[in-house]
Design a protein around this motif. Sequence first.
Motif, PDB file in Angstrom:
ATOM      1  N   LEU A  84      40.045  44.257  53.272  1.00  0.00           N
ATOM      2  CA  LEU A  84      41.459  43.893  53.426  1.00  0.00           C
ATOM      3  C   LEU A  84      41.852  42.665  52.610  1.00  0.00           C
ATOM      4  O   LEU A  84      42.944  42.123  52.794  1.00  0.00           O
ATOM      5  N   GLY A  85      40.981  42.253  51.698  1.00  0.00           N
ATOM      6  CA  GLY A  85      41.322  41.144  50.808  1.00  0.00           C
ATOM      7  C   GLY A  85      41.699  39.876  51.553  1.00  0.00           C
ATOM      8  O   GLY A  85      42.665  39.198  51.201  1.00  0.00           O
ATOM      9  N   GLY A 109      45.737  44.022  54.975  1.00  0.00           N
ATOM     10  CA  GLY A 109      45.698  44.387  56.385  1.00  0.00           C
ATOM     11  C   GLY A 109      45.633  43.125  57.224  1.00  0.00           C
ATOM     12  O   GLY A 109      45.426  42.021  56.705  1.00  0.00           O
ATOM     13  N   THR A 110      45.786  43.279  58.524  1.00  0.00           N
ATOM     14  CA  THR A 110      45.862  42.122  59.405  1.00  0.00           C
ATOM     15  C   THR A 110      44.502  41.837  60.023  1.00  0.00           C
ATOM     16  O   THR A 110      43.861  42.724  60.594  1.00  0.00           O
ATOM     17  N   LEU A 111      44.063  40.586  59.925  1.00  0.00           N
ATOM     18  CA  LEU A 111      42.785  40.153  60.471  1.00  0.00           C
ATOM     19  C   LEU A 111      43.004  39.258  61.691  1.00  0.00           C
ATOM     20  O   LEU A 111      43.897  38.405  61.699  1.00  0.00           O
ATOM     21  N   PHE A 142      45.349  51.996  62.204  1.00  0.00           N
ATOM     22  CA  PHE A 142      43.902  52.072  62.400  1.00  0.00           C
ATOM     23  C   PHE A 142      43.401  50.730  62.920  1.00  0.00           C
ATOM     24  O   PHE A 142      43.837  49.668  62.474  1.00  0.00           O
ATOM     25  N   LEU A 143      42.434  50.810  63.834  1.00  0.00           N
ATOM     26  CA  LEU A 143      41.949  49.608  64.523  1.00  0.00           C
ATOM     27  C   LEU A 143      40.439  49.480  64.382  1.00  0.00           C
ATOM     28  O   LEU A 143      39.709  50.472  64.489  1.00  0.00           O
ATOM     29  N   SER A 144      39.969  48.261  64.134  1.00  0.00           N
ATOM     30  CA  SER A 144      38.533  47.967  64.129  1.00  0.00           C
ATOM     31  C   SER A 144      38.260  46.779  65.041  1.00  0.00           C
ATOM     32  O   SER A 144      38.850  45.708  64.863  1.00  0.00           O
ATOM     33  N   ILE A 192      46.268  48.640  58.893  1.00  0.00           N
ATOM     34  CA  ILE A 192      44.993  48.343  59.544  1.00  0.00           C
ATOM     35  C   ILE A 192      45.056  46.981  60.225  1.00  0.00           C
ATOM     36  O   ILE A 192      45.518  45.997  59.648  1.00  0.00           O
ATOM     37  N   VAL A 193      44.556  46.947  61.447  1.00  0.00           N
ATOM     38  CA  VAL A 193      44.340  45.687  62.169  1.00  0.00           C
ATOM     39  C   VAL A 193      42.859  45.631  62.511  1.00  0.00           C
ATOM     40  O   VAL A 193      42.308  46.574  63.084  1.00  0.00           O
TER      41      VAL A 193
END
Length: 375
Positions: free
Chosen positions: A314-315, A320-322, A279-281, A302-303
């Motif tokens: 995403l803590g 998840g990857t930020l 999933f992408l944002s 999630i990225v």
Amino acid sequence: MRIGIVSPSYGYGGANIVSANLGKELLAHHDVYFFPYKFTTNFSEIPDERFFYIGTSQNTFRKVSNKIRKGLEVLFTKEFTPSKYYRNEFQNLCFHVEKKNLEVMILSSFESSVLFAEELKKKYPHLKIISWMHESVSYSFGSLTKNYSNAFRRGLKVSDEIVCLTHEDKRTYDSINSKTKVIYNPVFLDYQKTTTLNQKIISFTTRLDIQVKGLDYLVKVAQMLPDDWKVRVAGHGRPEQLEAFKTLLEQEDQKHKIEFVGSLKGEALANHYYQSSLFLSTSRTEGLPLVLIEALFFGLPIVSFNHSGGKEILGNGKYGTLVPIGDTLAMANTITNLIQDEEALLEWQQKSLVRSKDFATEKIIQQWLDLLSGL
């Protein structure tokens, strides 16, 4: 307890949907009514006998007149007072407060708070006001309220409680009103299935706002992904937003990497997540994006750009990857490296499933019930 929930609408959009769904859950414990003031759409199937539109139509003369009055206010006082231009909506809301003898009013969104909190408290001092902030602090105190920041602050100060979505936001709201709590948005979606991670599809769910949701960034990222991967976009928006997005795709999606499937809900939306592997944002700003929480429940890695909502969910990168906001090359490289590493995908999937437990519906509803009982 007799409760009213005011929202710009109960149509599409994460904040509108979660406001409707929370209210329906509270119906098992309290007497709840729903008051939209901008649009009459009842997307979440709220019972008709509890749904009361308080908006009023504006003819061309009124729209032009209000625009001139706002402009003069800003010219002479540097800002305007939004509640002046919603007198009819306020009177309609007051009618229901008195007829239904409401005890609590939940004002969902910064706009609802700025329009009604101060005026309601003046007229009904014993009515408990909860301002429910769905937008990030930087966005709310930036472009959203730049022409009426004092009115926004006054609404927050008179609120009996402020509910916000991230601990980063709470620090700012605490400086205005110490009665501030963080309560996450719950997910109301059938998430019994966990994705198998075997589809070369990246899911993206959004309101079709190019600027806020970073859809221009999305197209750039998609063009840099491996040829056998696609981004599947489920989105909704006003007709002009839909046309703008389609135009963007025609002009920029030269590799036809984006598949637009329109607005989805229920089982179709669940399958949208289930039939993808990441999933992408790409949003420029987010409060606590419901779509990221939904993705967690399906076990999607999630990225996301590191907007405040992404960091909270995403803590700060634990679940998840930020990626720095706007860095489309770093985003594309991050995704490419991840989707080519099966073990990494499985590892991030497990992290998503662990984090999803913090957004369990029962847990969030109980926090709201505790808040209401403590008023």
